[in-house]
Design a protein around this motif. Structure first.
Motif, mmCIF file in Angstrom:
data_model
loop_
_atom_site.group_PDB
_atom_site.id
_atom_site.type_symbol
_atom_site.label_atom_id
_atom_site.label_comp_id
_atom_site.label_asym_id
_atom_site.label_seq_id
_atom_site.Cartn_x
_atom_site.Cartn_y
_atom_site.Cartn_z
ATOM 1 N N GLN A 72 -10.040 -3.630 -26.382
ATOM 2 C CA GLN A 72 -9.999 -5.078 -26.574
ATOM 3 C C GLN A 72 -9.113 -5.471 -27.763
ATOM 4 O O GLN A 72 -8.743 -6.641 -27.892
ATOM 5 C CB GLN A 72 -11.424 -5.608 -26.799
ATOM 6 N N TRP A 73 -8.796 -4.514 -28.617
ATOM 7 C CA TRP A 73 -8.000 -4.808 -29.811
ATOM 8 C C TRP A 73 -6.577 -4.283 -29.626
ATOM 9 O O TRP A 73 -6.055 -3.533 -30.435
ATOM 10 C CB TRP A 73 -8.660 -4.185 -31.043
ATOM 11 N N ILE A 74 -5.946 -4.719 -28.560
ATOM 12 C CA ILE A 74 -4.617 -4.214 -28.226
ATOM 13 C C ILE A 74 -3.599 -4.573 -29.299
ATOM 14 O O ILE A 74 -2.630 -3.846 -29.524
ATOM 15 C CB ILE A 74 -4.169 -4.755 -26.845
ATOM 16 N N ASP A 75 -3.797 -5.703 -30.006
ATOM 17 C CA ASP A 75 -2.855 -6.090 -31.051
ATOM 18 C C ASP A 75 -2.858 -5.084 -32.199
ATOM 19 O O ASP A 75 -1.812 -4.773 -32.785
ATOM 20 C CB ASP A 75 -3.180 -7.496 -31.574
ATOM 21 N N VAL A 76 -4.039 -4.539 -32.504
ATOM 22 C CA VAL A 76 -4.149 -3.530 -33.568
ATOM 23 C C VAL A 76 -3.479 -2.238 -33.125
ATOM 24 O O VAL A 76 -2.718 -1.615 -33.883
ATOM 25 C CB VAL A 76 -5.635 -3.274 -33.922
ATOM 26 N N LYS A 77 -3.734 -1.826 -31.903
ATOM 27 C CA LYS A 77 -3.137 -0.593 -31.373
ATOM 28 C C LYS A 77 -1.617 -0.701 -31.335
ATOM 29 O O LYS A 77 -0.892 0.236 -31.681
ATOM 30 C CB LYS A 77 -3.694 -0.318 -29.972
ATOM 31 N N LEU A 78 -1.131 -1.877 -30.918
ATOM 32 C CA LEU A 78 0.318 -2.075 -30.838
ATOM 33 C C LEU A 78 0.940 -2.092 -32.237
ATOM 34 O O LEU A 78 2.020 -1.538 -32.451
ATOM 35 C CB LEU A 78 0.616 -3.384 -30.101
ATOM 36 N N ALA A 79 0.248 -2.710 -33.196
ATOM 37 C CA ALA A 79 0.745 -2.718 -34.578
ATOM 38 C C ALA A 79 0.825 -1.292 -35.115
ATOM 39 O O ALA A 79 1.781 -0.935 -35.822
ATOM 40 C CB ALA A 79 -0.170 -3.569 -35.454
ATOM 41 N N GLN A 80 -0.162 -0.461 -34.792
ATOM 42 C CA GLN A 80 -0.138 0.934 -35.237
ATOM 43 C C GLN A 80 1.011 1.702 -34.585
ATOM 44 O O GLN A 80 1.690 2.501 -35.247
ATOM 45 C CB GLN A 80 -1.477 1.610 -34.918
ATOM 46 N N ALA A 81 1.254 1.460 -33.298
ATOM 47 C CA ALA A 81 2.349 2.138 -32.604
ATOM 48 C C ALA A 81 3.699 1.756 -33.212
ATOM 49 O O ALA A 81 4.580 2.605 -33.398
ATOM 50 C CB ALA A 81 2.323 1.797 -31.116
ATOM 51 N N LYS A 82 3.856 0.492 -33.552
ATOM 52 C CA LYS A 82 5.113 0.042 -34.159
ATOM 53 C C LYS A 82 5.286 0.644 -35.558
ATOM 54 O O LYS A 82 6.397 1.048 -35.935
ATOM 55 C CB LYS A 82 5.147 -1.488 -34.220
ATOM 56 N N TYR A 83 4.195 0.688 -36.302
ATOM 57 C CA TYR A 83 4.264 1.274 -37.643
ATOM 58 C C TYR A 83 4.587 2.765 -37.557
ATOM 59 O O TYR A 83 5.385 3.293 -38.356
ATOM 60 C CB TYR A 83 2.940 1.060 -38.369
#
Length: 395
Positions: free
Chosen positions: A253-264
């Motif tokens: 449900q926290w895809i924005d957090v996962k995506l931010a981690q992938a970008k980082y």
């Protein structure tokens, strides 16, 4: 390992077949589904299957091969941290196979059976008390980073010094994202995220208990980590290989957090690659492996391979998934009665001086060794290992 708030209890064991000389399987298309609940066969962990690497068809001209045709093997595996192994979390697993005494021996046996030169391990706990020394006795050196807060597991890379010399390393703390998404004068006041593993694994746990989920100081503080390492391979050209090992946040449900981690992650890999290239005056190859807690086709997965697609949000490094590029992602890498799907990947940089020659075989859903879900007596983790053999070729 996927630890959803609903009934998901993420994990599927990897069925390793008998090993052949460096080779590869033809994985089935990835799919998320539920396994039928069937009794797990009561075998002893001593009956663990041996890994098999199935060779890939090759069109590589012999003239492109390195002087000695140098090959190395890399495996990535979420071994399921013992701190998360509770009968309440894995009611489908025989209690005996969850005990540390038997699991630790089974995981250690499995790690040795890969005969790998490099291993990226996620959910690695008991590092100082068990794995470090036992793997040293088998000829491996290692580096390790523990999760932030009170978390007891982390990510580790085991490597054979005779195959690869560690020349540079960095740790990744995804809590650094708090400084990016929140005003710097408030960062030090960010609330603690030190919930126990039991609370985090509990399907009823609520992320709101950590504080306001809309506050980036809370939302981005997930205590996840990763490792960056540069190795000088023992090939005639002393080729430099960059290996990144990571474990991305679990909550779907926290895809924005996962995506931010992938970008980082990719920004850090890109910076590290430039540092290594300048320091050693070379063009490095890059492998990124780990548990991404993301299924094929979701936003995180698509971002990681976005440089190969028409995308406005393009990744700084052009990557391809080894399995996807060679027959398709595995049917699953994580399996429990509540969830079955692919979460683990090995990505390699495009145009590098390494080429995969074989892939580690994984079982299908009809395999008797995964019936009822993992872990079981043949697979000590709820995840399956993935891996590949690589050939170093001339640039």
């Amino acid at each position: 390992m996927l630890k959803p708030q609903t009934a998901w209890a993420a994990s599927l064991p990897l069925f390793l077949l008998r090993r052949r000389p460096r080779s590869t399987p033809k994985p089935s298309p990835a799919v998320g589904r539920r396994l039928p609940f069937l009794p797990v066969c009561k075998r002893r962990m001593s009956t663990q299957a041996q890994p098999r690497f199935a060779p890939l068809p090759t069109e590589q001209p012999e003239s492109d091969a390195g002087a000695a045709g140098y090959q190395f093997r890399l495996v990535s595996y979420n071994i399921l941290a013992q701190v998360y192994v509770k009968s309440a979390f894995f009611p489908h697993s025989p209690p005996a196979c969850l005990k540390w005494k038997s699991r630790s021996k089974a995981v250690l046996t499995e790690l040795k059976s890969f005969d790998a030169d490099l291993m990226c391990i996620q959910e690695l706990d008991e590092y100082d008390t068990f794995y470090k020394k036992n793997m040293e006795n088998s000829g491996y050196s290692s580096i390790y980073i523990q999760r932030s807060g009170d978390k007891r597991d982390g990510c580790g890379i085991f490597y054979r010094p005779k195959s690869a010399e560690l020349v540079q390393k960095e740790g990744i703390h995804y809590n650094d994202l708090v400084e990016i998404y929140a005003p710097s004068d408030h960062v030090n006041n960010a609330p603690s995220n030190n919930f126990s593993p039991e609370e985090e694994m509990n399907p009823k746990s609520d992320n709101n208990k950590r504080g306001d989920p809309n506050d980036p100081r809370v939302r981005m503080k997930r205590d996840c980590v990763g490792l960056l390492a540069a190795f000088k391979l023992s090939d005639p050209c002393d080729h430099i290989l960059i290996v990144a090992n990571t474990h991305i946040y679990w909550d779907p449900q926290w895809i924005d957090v996962k995506l931010a981690q992938a970008k980082y992650l990719l920004s850090r890999v890109s910076q590290f690659e430039k540092l290594v290239s300048n320091k050693f005056n070379c063009k490095s190859s890059v492998i990124i492996a780990g548990d991404f807690n993301s299924t094929p086709g979701d936003k995180v997965y698509n971002y990681l391979v976005s440089a190969n697609l028409e995308s406005t949000d393009e990744a700084p490094i052009k990557l391809r998934s080894l399995y996807a590029a060679n027959g398709g992602e595995p049917e699953f890498t994580n399996c429990t009665p509540g969830f079955t799907g692919t979460l683990d990947y090995i990505f390699s940089s495009d145009g590098s001086s390494i080429k995969p020659t074989s892939l580690l075989c994984l079982p299908g859903g009809d395999s008797a060794n995964v019936q009822g879900g993992l872990p079981n007596f043949q697979h000590p983790s709820d995840h399956l290992p993935i891996g590949a053999d690589f050939l170093v070729v001339n640039s």
